[in-house]
Design a protein around this motif. Structure first.
Motif, PDB file in Angstrom:
ATOM      1  N   GLN A  53     -13.289 -11.810 -49.918  1.00 46.18           N
ATOM      2  CA  GLN A  53     -13.663 -12.133 -48.545  1.00 46.18           C
ATOM      3  C   GLN A  53     -13.022 -11.183 -47.538  1.00 46.18           C
ATOM      4  N   SER A  54     -11.948 -10.520 -47.941  1.00 50.02           N
ATOM      5  CA  SER A  54     -11.240  -9.651 -47.000  1.00 50.02           C
ATOM      6  C   SER A  54     -11.631  -8.188 -47.155  1.00 50.02           C
ATOM      7  N   LEU A  55     -12.773  -7.919 -47.804  1.00 52.42           N
ATOM      8  CA  LEU A  55     -13.197  -6.531 -48.019  1.00 52.42           C
ATOM      9  C   LEU A  55     -13.134  -5.669 -46.760  1.00 52.42           C
ATOM     10  N   PRO A  56     -13.656  -6.132 -45.620  1.00 54.18           N
ATOM     11  CA  PRO A  56     -13.612  -5.266 -44.435  1.00 54.18           C
ATOM     12  C   PRO A  56     -12.199  -4.888 -44.012  1.00 54.18           C
ATOM     13  N   ILE A  57     -11.351  -5.883 -43.760  1.00 60.26           N
ATOM     14  CA  ILE A  57     -10.028  -5.572 -43.220  1.00 60.26           C
ATOM     15  C   ILE A  57      -9.130  -4.905 -44.261  1.00 60.26           C
ATOM     16  N   SER A  58      -9.316  -5.263 -45.545  1.00 61.45           N
ATOM     17  CA  SER A  58      -8.464  -4.669 -46.580  1.00 61.45           C
ATOM     18  C   SER A  58      -8.915  -3.273 -46.973  1.00 61.45           C
ATOM     19  N   THR A  59     -10.172  -2.944 -46.728  1.00 57.27           N
ATOM     20  CA  THR A  59     -10.659  -1.589 -46.963  1.00 57.27           C
ATOM     21  C   THR A  59     -10.200  -0.651 -45.851  1.00 57.27           C
ATOM     22  N   LEU A  60     -10.166  -1.175 -44.630  1.00 55.10           N
ATOM     23  CA  LEU A  60      -9.915  -0.330 -43.465  1.00 55.10           C
ATOM     24  C   LEU A  60      -8.476  -0.357 -42.962  1.00 55.10           C
ATOM     25  N   SER A  61      -7.610  -1.167 -43.578  1.00 56.21           N
ATOM     26  CA  SER A  61      -6.229  -1.238 -43.108  1.00 56.21           C
ATOM     27  C   SER A  61      -5.329  -1.702 -44.234  1.00 56.21           C
ATOM     28  N   ASN A  62      -4.038  -1.701 -43.979  1.00 53.90           N
ATOM     29  CA  ASN A  62      -3.087  -2.334 -44.881  1.00 53.90           C
ATOM     30  C   ASN A  62      -2.980  -3.796 -44.485  1.00 53.90           C
ATOM     31  N   ASN A  63      -3.675  -4.630 -45.229  1.00 53.10           N
ATOM     32  CA  ASN A  63      -3.619  -6.062 -44.963  1.00 53.10           C
ATOM     33  C   ASN A  63      -2.198  -6.542 -45.250  1.00 53.10           C
ATOM     34  N   ILE A  64      -1.591  -7.219 -44.308  1.00 53.10           N
ATOM     35  CA  ILE A  64      -0.175  -7.573 -44.463  1.00 53.10           C
ATOM     36  C   ILE A  64       0.045  -8.711 -45.447  1.00 53.10           C
ATOM     37  N   LEU A  65      -1.054  -9.338 -45.902  1.00 51.35           N
ATOM     38  CA  LEU A  65      -0.924 -10.506 -46.769  1.00 51.35           C
ATOM     39  C   LEU A  65      -1.423 -10.251 -48.188  1.00 51.35           C
ATOM     40  N   THR A  66      -0.807 -10.927 -49.135  1.00 59.24           N
ATOM     41  CA  THR A  66      -1.324 -11.001 -50.502  1.00 59.24           C
ATOM     42  C   THR A  66      -2.260 -12.190 -50.575  1.00 59.24           C
ATOM     43  N   ALA A  67      -3.402 -12.015 -51.230  1.00 58.46           N
ATOM     44  CA  ALA A  67      -4.372 -13.106 -51.341  1.00 58.46           C
ATOM     45  C   ALA A  67      -3.903 -14.122 -52.374  1.00 58.46           C
ATOM     46  N   LYS A  68      -3.878 -15.384 -51.980  1.00 58.23           N
ATOM     47  CA  LYS A  68      -3.589 -16.457 -52.933  1.00 58.23           C
ATOM     48  C   LYS A  68      -4.887 -16.900 -53.599  1.00 58.23           C
ATOM     49  N   THR A  69      -5.929 -17.001 -52.787  1.00 56.77           N
ATOM     50  CA  THR A  69      -7.252 -17.333 -53.295  1.00 56.77           C
ATOM     51  C   THR A  69      -8.252 -16.388 -52.639  1.00 56.77           C
ATOM     52  N   ASN A  70      -9.434 -16.303 -53.220  1.00 54.50           N
ATOM     53  CA  ASN A  70     -10.446 -15.377 -52.693  1.00 54.50           C
ATOM     54  C   ASN A  70     -11.652 -16.103 -52.106  1.00 54.50           C
ATOM     55  N   LYS A  71     -11.482 -17.348 -51.752  1.00 57.71           N
ATOM     56  CA  LYS A  71     -12.622 -18.113 -51.267  1.00 57.71           C
ATOM     57  C   LYS A  71     -12.369 -18.679 -49.879  1.00 57.71           C
ATOM     58  N   GLY A  72     -13.449 -19.097 -49.254  1.00 53.64           N
ATOM     59  CA  GLY A  72     -13.357 -19.882 -48.034  1.00 53.64           C
ATOM     60  C   GLY A  72     -12.731 -19.172 -46.853  1.00 53.64           C
ATOM     61  N   LEU A  73     -12.058 -19.961 -46.023  1.00 54.88           N
ATOM     62  CA  LEU A  73     -11.511 -19.466 -44.768  1.00 54.88           C
ATOM     63  C   LEU A  73     -10.268 -18.608 -44.953  1.00 54.88           C
ATOM     64  N   GLY A  74      -9.694 -18.603 -46.134  1.00 57.31           N
ATOM     65  CA  GLY A  74      -8.449 -17.887 -46.368  1.00 57.31           C
ATOM     66  C   GLY A  74      -7.366 -18.857 -46.780  1.00 57.31           C
ATOM     67  N   ASP A  75      -6.166 -18.352 -46.929  1.00 56.89           N
ATOM     68  CA  ASP A  75      -5.047 -19.177 -47.370  1.00 56.89           C
ATOM     69  C   ASP A  75      -4.364 -19.864 -46.184  1.00 56.89           C
ATOM     70  N   MET A  76      -3.851 -21.063 -46.427  1.00 56.33           N
ATOM     71  CA  MET A  76      -3.231 -21.858 -45.366  1.00 56.33           C
ATOM     72  C   MET A  76      -1.753 -21.504 -45.203  1.00 56.33           C
ATOM     73  N   TYR A  77      -1.350 -21.374 -43.945  1.00 61.82           N
ATOM     74  CA  TYR A  77       0.054 -21.124 -43.605  1.00 61.82           C
ATOM     75  C   TYR A  77       0.455 -22.050 -42.468  1.00 61.82           C
ATOM     76  N   GLY A  78       1.634 -22.657 -42.590  1.00 62.95           N
ATOM     77  CA  GLY A  78       2.153 -23.462 -41.499  1.00 62.95           C
ATOM     78  C   GLY A  78       2.734 -22.571 -40.410  1.00 62.95           C
ATOM     79  N   MET A  79       3.005 -23.138 -39.262  1.00 61.93           N
ATOM     80  CA  MET A  79       3.505 -22.371 -38.121  1.00 61.93           C
ATOM     81  C   MET A  79       4.787 -21.611 -38.457  1.00 61.93           C
ATOM     82  N   GLU A  80       5.696 -22.261 -39.160  1.00 65.28           N
ATOM     83  CA  GLU A  80       6.954 -21.601 -39.488  1.00 65.28           C
ATOM     84  C   GLU A  80       6.716 -20.376 -40.386  1.00 65.28           C
TER      85      GLU A  80
END
Length: 397
Positions: free
Chosen positions: A231-258
């Protein structure tokens, strides 16, 4: 004499046998002409009607590809039409198509009653598009056994697969010329992105798809097992995505505010892209939170809202050829000296080429009007909440 009638009977029998054999051969040849075989991207050889008249798409991704051909082929939609289809895809919207669900959608259910009705009305292909998995073939075979409708799978496992998928679907539909046109157009963009990225130093970036209170849904890039975050093909192709993918589906991985605060403090991405949703709710929630005010992307005005609902999210979700629209726009933002074309003109060309829609200058300007500003007003409630969150983070460090 009795001999002559016997000879006549044998002669007539031989003639009738010859006629019957000829009829069977002719019928067999005609039947063969009414069908054809197609090897899909799972390696399955599927017997298809010679002419595809109506297609039942497996879900949103299949629809996002099929809308680039002709709405007349669509027998149904998965769970819903693309957003604002009445504006961008009026012929499609006017069909008022039934919903048939999908084998591999988030609900994982198919409305078989509706499917059987469509089969009676002439629907003669079930099409699934996406990332190949080992369990897909058996599910598609079971679907065909239940409905009698041949099911074909076309893969889009990588950027390079996407132009080829349009070519293959063109062959499926008997629209080879259109398929080649779309495939060539998208392949030219693949070449542009690949060659351009060899000449730049990648910037760091992240994509936020949803902010739900203190929960952030963020797209990761390469997974820990080395697989690519589809799902992150655009941003990960064109930049250094700062995150490691936990899953490859849906809206992305969940992170709390902290977690988000710690992540952004450590990585400090140069660019942040936020999915437009609910009248800019995501965008406002991020920029109005004072704990993010010192991020480089915020201070430098490098927070961008990804246009959505027009008719698909520009970076596409799920990813498909429509995601090239976001890549055209994003590459021009990230590396204007390398991708030095007019983003507006190229996006307008994309809309015209892919769905035959004339995107006006005014429409483009409205879709891309939001960008971050250090002068964004910060409500006092948000400031106090931000200070409290920042204090909590400092205590835990």
């Amino acid at each position: 004499s009795i001999t002559k009638p016997k000879i006549m009977i044998k002669y007539i029998s031989a003639v009738l046998t010859a006629i019957l054999l000829a009829a069977l051969i002719f019928t067999g040849a005609a039947a063969a002409e009414d069908t054809r075989t197609f090897t899909d991207d799972l390696g399955r050889t599927v017997t298809l009607p010679a002419e595809i008249t109506k297609v039942i798409p497996s879900g949103d991704l299949a629809i996002s590809v099929l809308i680039s051909y002709d709405p007349k082929y669509l027998a149904s939609c998965g769970n819903e039409l693309p957003a604002h289809a009445d504006k961008y895809l009026p012929e499609f919207a006017a069909l008022n198509l039934p919903k048939t669900g999908g084998l591999f959608s988030t609900t994982g259910t198919v409305n078989y009653e509706e499917v059987m009705k469509l089969a009676e009305q002439g629907a003669n292909l079930y099409l699934d598009v996406g990332q190949a998995r080992t369990d897909i073939g058996a599910s598609l075979d079971a679907f065909t056994k239940t409905t009698g409708i041949p099911a074909v799978y076309i893969s889009q496992n990588s950027l390079e697969d996407i132009p080829l998928s349009y070519q293959k679907i063109g062959k499926l539909l008997g629209e080879e010329k259109r398929g080649e046109e779309l495939s060539t157009y998208l392949q030219n963009w693949v070449s542009t992105f690949r060659s351009g990225m060899k000449n730049v130093e990648k910037v760091s970036a992240m994509q936020i798809n949803l902010i739900d209170g203190n929960t952030y849904y963020i797209l990761g890039g390469i997974s820990e097992d080395g697989s690519f975050g589809y799902q992150s093909l655009p941003i990960s192709t064109l930049s250094n995505n700062i995150l490691t993918a936990k899953t490859n589906k849906g809206l992305g991985d969940m992170y709390g505010m902290e977690e988000v605060m710690r992540l952004l403090s450590e990585k400090d991405p140069e660019f942040i892209f936020i999915r437009e949703l609910n009248n800019h709710a995501n965008y406002r929630a991020f920029l109005e939170n004072p704990v993010f005010a010192d991020l480089s992307a915020v201070k430098n005005g490098h927070v961008y809202e990804i246009p959505s609902d027009c008719p698909e999210l520009w970076t596409a979700m799920p990813f498909s050829g429509w995601g090239f629209c976001g890549m055209i726009w994003m590459a021009n933002i990230l590396y204007p000296d390398t991708f030095s074309y007019s983003g507006k003109e190229k996006v307008q060309e994309f809309y015209q080429k892919m769905i035959g829609y004339t995107l006006t200058d005014d429409e483009y300007d409205k879709l891309t009007s939001t960008a971050s500003s250090a002068k964004t007003p910060l409500p006092i409630v948000g400031i106090l909440a931000g200070f409290a969150a920042a204090a909590l983070l400092m205590r835990r460090k």
